[in-house]
Design an enzyme around this catalytic site. Structure first.
Site, mmCIF file in Angstrom:
data_model
loop_
_atom_site.group_PDB
_atom_site.id
_atom_site.type_symbol
_atom_site.label_atom_id
_atom_site.label_comp_id
_atom_site.label_asym_id
_atom_site.label_seq_id
_atom_site.Cartn_x
_atom_site.Cartn_y
_atom_site.Cartn_z
ATOM 1 N N LYS A 69 0.799 -1.227 0.000
ATOM 2 C CA LYS A 69 0.000 0.000 0.000
ATOM 3 C C LYS A 69 0.833 1.279 0.000
ATOM 4 O O LYS A 69 0.365 2.330 -0.452
ATOM 5 C CB LYS A 69 -0.936 0.002 1.215
ATOM 6 C CG LYS A 69 -2.070 -1.019 1.144
ATOM 7 C CD LYS A 69 -3.113 -0.610 0.132
ATOM 8 C CE LYS A 69 -4.355 -1.487 0.244
ATOM 9 N NZ LYS A 69 -5.430 -1.045 -0.653
ATOM 10 N N SER A 116 0.413 -10.021 -0.336
ATOM 11 C CA SER A 116 0.221 -8.570 -0.300
ATOM 12 C C SER A 116 0.459 -7.914 1.043
ATOM 13 O O SER A 116 0.636 -6.694 1.105
ATOM 14 C CB SER A 116 -1.201 -8.231 -0.778
ATOM 15 O OG SER A 116 -2.161 -8.863 0.055
#
Length: 421
Positions: free
Chosen positions: A60, A314
């Site tokens: 992110k 992720s």
């Protein structure tokens, strides 16, 4: 102002290239590691893109920094605000501190404590953390209200081309590390920003790559959007895979995710938990639920034996206090743990007969709790039983049916299950 139409694929690919230049020296080029376990399980050559080792333990940062780095002086002075399930907030926090921008991060109350603490640590004095609401969407509404009141720039977690282009740098990095294109890339999907960035970049530059987007079964908002032809709000949302539990995909990320040619599939939350445990116990990798989402889908994909497959891991922001629930969900998903309501006669020896006549030699009672006593003759108990093998359930149920006791199986997903377990 956020553009509500998807750019041409080549424009996105150019934006990804520009984002990579901005992120140089900020984002870590994360390892691309072969997975012996997943390679043996699938027969394909499986690689893990370790974004759990990124700054903030998630990809992110890439999108957040790419957006904030493009703000003008007046926008920077007004500050930035975002809503996050946790990981995006960490990226925004780090980027704000790095760029000298005052930031504010709104997270729902379901965000694990570990992620909240990391937002504060990464942002330092530059960032204020606000906890409120039960879902990401409520946090997003609070962030939007703050922006309207103060003039702060909203930093979307997925619904802005600048964020999407930053996430797409993961794909550019994979290509450089492999010195070419893989055959398959498997991407977790929440609001669609990572799929849009990675998928859009690959579709423009390497259209032969098979792209697979994986959603949690209880939060399949991209699947719902594709079925409706536009983003729609899910009526119900399972927030367990918190990093991918988004009620509605973005207006910008949706057309890019749709047009990149990705296959979409859903994975049960219990299967995600099993993969989290395998990553931890076999591979020594701490993955959060969304981080394990892509790898959890591999056993359902038809993969050629000579295929090079990249799974995006992720994020690694998992609160250790959640592991009890992770183990529970995994056992239930694998058919090794079951719950029953058993009505016992209130007489000596009733429980002993249940143990001797109903339970098998390898069955283990892991929960026994009276839930109701409305008369002196019977008492209903919630009984949790763990099996040594999945195929032990049918013999157990047959013994239960043959028993004089009244026994009801509490099936996962039912109202009774959610209330009692």
């Amino acid at each position: 102002m956020v553009s509500r139409t998807a750019p041409p694929a080549h424009s996105l690919a150019d934006a990804v290239g520009a984002a990579a230049a901005r992120l140089e020296g900020v984002a870590i080029p994360t390892p691309l590691q072969p997975s012996e376990r997943l390679t043996a399980a699938t027969g394909a050559q499986v690689w893990l893109k370790r974004e759990d080792l990124q700054v903030g333990r998630s990809y992110k940062l890439r999108g957040a920094y790419n957006l904030l780095a493009q703000l003008g002086a007046q926008e920077r002075a007004a500050g930035a605000v975002c809503a996050s399930a946790g990981n995006h907030g960490q990226g925004v926090a780090y980027a704000c501190r790095r760029l000298g921008i005052r930031g504010r991060v709104h997270v729902p109350s379901t965000t694990p404590r570990q992620k909240r603490e990391r937002i504060t640590a990464l942002g330092g004095d530059a960032v204020e953390l606000v906890v409120g609401g039960d879902t990401y969407d409520e946090a997003a509404a609070a962030a939007a209200e703050h922006a309207a009141r103060t003039g702060a720039t909203v930093v979307p977690a997925f619904d802005d081309l600048r964020t999407i282009a930053g996430q797409g740098t993961v794909a550019a990095e994979i290509l450089a590390q492999l010195d070419g294109a893989p055959d398959v890339v498997v991407v977790p999907v929440g609001g669609g920003g990572l799929l849009a960035g990675v998928g859009g970049f690959l579709a423009a530059r390497y259209p032969q790559v098979r792209i697979v987007g994986v959603e949690p079964a209880g939060a399949a908002s991209m699947t719902a959007a594709l079925a409706a032809g536009e983003p729609v709000a899910l009526p119900e949302l399972d927030t367990f895979v918190d990093g991918a539990a988004v009620r509605r995909v973005g207006d910008v990320s949706f057309p890019l995710g749709r047009d990149c040619g990705a296959e979409l599939m859903t994975v049960a939350e219990g299967r995600v938990c099993t993969e989290m445990l395998d990553l931890y116990q076999v591979d020594g990798i701490i993955a959060e639920p969304a981080g394990a989402l892509a790898a959890a889908a591999l056993d359902e994909l038809d993969l050629p034996s000579d295929a090079t497959v990249v799974c995006l891991l992720s994020g690694g922001n998992n609160d250790v206090s959640r592991y009890a629930e992770v183990v529970e969900r995994s056992l239930v998903h694998r058919g090794l743990k079951h719950y029953f309501l058993v009505e016992f006669p209130q007489e000596p020896g009733a429980l002993r007969r249940f143990l001797d006549e109903v339970l098998g030699p390898d069955d283990d009672i892991v929960l026994f709790e009276y839930v109701k006593r409305d008369n002196r003759e019977t008492g209903a108990a919630l009984v949790g039983i763990e099996l040594a093998h999945r195929d032990g359930y049918e013999p157990l149920w047959k013994r239960m049916e043959a028993s004089p006791l009244k026994i009801q199986h509490i099936a996962p997903g039912t109202t009774a299950y959610r209330f009692l377990v």
